[in-house]
Design an enzyme around this catalytic site. Structure first.
Site, mmCIF file in Angstrom:
data_model
loop_
_atom_site.group_PDB
_atom_site.id
_atom_site.type_symbol
_atom_site.label_atom_id
_atom_site.label_comp_id
_atom_site.label_asym_id
_atom_site.label_seq_id
_atom_site.Cartn_x
_atom_site.Cartn_y
_atom_site.Cartn_z
ATOM 1 N N LEU A 33 0.815 -1.219 0.000
ATOM 2 C CA LEU A 33 0.000 0.000 0.000
ATOM 3 C C LEU A 33 0.843 1.261 0.000
ATOM 4 O O LEU A 33 1.932 1.300 0.561
ATOM 5 C CB LEU A 33 -0.915 -0.011 1.233
ATOM 6 N N HIS A 34 0.298 2.287 -0.641
ATOM 7 C CA HIS A 34 0.939 3.605 -0.659
ATOM 8 C C HIS A 34 -0.134 4.660 -0.357
ATOM 9 O O HIS A 34 -1.309 4.317 -0.125
ATOM 10 C CB HIS A 34 1.631 3.850 -1.998
ATOM 11 N N HIS A 37 -3.606 4.437 -2.045
ATOM 12 C CA HIS A 37 -4.579 3.525 -1.404
ATOM 13 C C HIS A 37 -5.127 4.143 -0.110
ATOM 14 O O HIS A 37 -6.323 4.081 0.168
ATOM 15 C CB HIS A 37 -3.896 2.202 -1.025
ATOM 16 N N VAL A 176 -2.698 10.096 -6.609
ATOM 17 C CA VAL A 176 -1.805 10.719 -5.615
ATOM 18 C C VAL A 176 -0.390 10.616 -6.162
ATOM 19 O O VAL A 176 0.020 9.558 -6.670
ATOM 20 C CB VAL A 176 -1.943 10.020 -4.240
ATOM 21 N N ARG A 187 4.311 -0.617 -7.893
ATOM 22 C CA ARG A 187 5.440 -1.071 -8.708
ATOM 23 C C ARG A 187 6.627 -0.100 -8.676
ATOM 24 O O ARG A 187 7.726 -0.475 -9.095
ATOM 25 C CB ARG A 187 4.996 -1.277 -10.155
#
Ligand code: PAF
Length: 289
Positions: A33-34, A37, A176, A187
């Site tokens: 997750l970043h 998300h 974002v 990725r």
């Protein structure tokens, strides 16, 4: 936050919440997750009484030779980020419980999945539509949250939800970006230092395209050529750049209405996608018009 791996337990938990009159939001993800998300989790929390996030690297949306095995994974980190963000439920199924032996049903959204990324990733959107339909049936959310970076996916899921009468609000949150403009993606972690330095050229090229539109350019061919030329001499290997109607993804010859300018590029062994939407008056201008 409760972590659930079994689809039936997840269904039960969400059904209980709905019975208590709680609005349920679902944020489907493939993990690692970043902030993109997490912005969707925050949005769901602001709009729903219960927020569920799914983390499942869906094998059916990866073609042969694609990066299923190399897709970044860190389930513990994902769980702690979701917990910190205030998600109520984490659904993290095993592939065997999502696709038990004998699984034979797939969802195909005709048309929308064929161009753009679909032209280079046969079967990808069938895998996406199938797993999202399964998640929708397991969770039965009132709203589901997706990112604009995957614009084709968002359009396709909107279509599927309407066509199959899911009765779910499909909410698409803005892309974002890192401070240098690179769209956040799980990725990105696979980029080498040199590739990471080159990666924001995609956003810079899209920004140049937006500025050309603001100066009056309306030819899709000119916009595509501008983007190609901006990426020449960089390590990017552009796979496609397309100018399409944002609503139905139909190719445009001239820019009118809500226009999606979308591209995909390979940097070393990593495939990146990005897009912008420009809003112009009128809805004509489809290819051939
Ligand atoms: O966007 C993604 O991460 C995936 O395509 C999704 C929607 C979770 C389906 O596997």
């Amino acid at each position: 936050m409760k972590t659930i791996t079994d689809p039936e337990s997840m269904s039960r938990e969400c059904r209980d919440a709905r019975r208590m009159g709680r609005r349920v939001g679902l944020v489907p993800t493939m993990g690692f997750l970043h902030q993109g998300h997490l912005s969707l989790v925050r949005r769901s929390r602001s709009e729903c009484a219960l927020t569920a996030a799914s983390v499942f690297v869906n094998p059916t949306q990866f073609g042969p030779g694609e990066d299923f095995d190399r897709y970044p994974r860190d389930p513990d980190r994902d769980a702690s980020l979701l917990e910190r963000e205030g998600a109520d439920l984490l659904f993290a199924p095993e592939a065997g419980s999502m696709y038990p032996p004998g699984h034979a049903t797939h969802v195909e959204v005709a048309g929308l999945g064929e161009g753009l990324c679909g032209a280079f990733r046969p079967g990808h959107f069938r895998g996406v539509a199938t797993v999202v339909a399964k998640l929708f049936n397991i969770v039965r959310p009132d709203a589901a949250y997706f990112g604009q970076k995957d614009a084709q996916q968002a359009a396709l899921i909107r279509r599927m939800a309407a066509d199959l009468n899911f009765g779910i609000d499909i909410v698409v949150g803005p892309t974002v970006r890192e401070p240098d403009g690179l769209a956040m993606s799980s990725r990105n972690v696979r980029l080498s230092t040199e590739e990471r330095r080159a990666a924001p050229a995609l956003h810079a090229a899209l920004t140049a395209a937006r500025q050309a539109v603001e100066r009056g350019t309306r030819s899709a061919a000119e916009i595509r050529e501008l983007i190609r030329s901006r990426l020449e001499g960089t390590p990017h290997r552009l796979q496609y750049v397309e100018v399409v109607s944002a609503s139905d993804l139909e190719p445009l010859a001239r820019l009118q209405g809500d226009v999606l300018i979308a591209l995909a590029s390979h940097l070393g062994g990593t495939r990146l996608i990005d897009n912008i939407i420009v809003r112009l008056p009128g809805d004509e201008g489809k290819a051939g018009a």
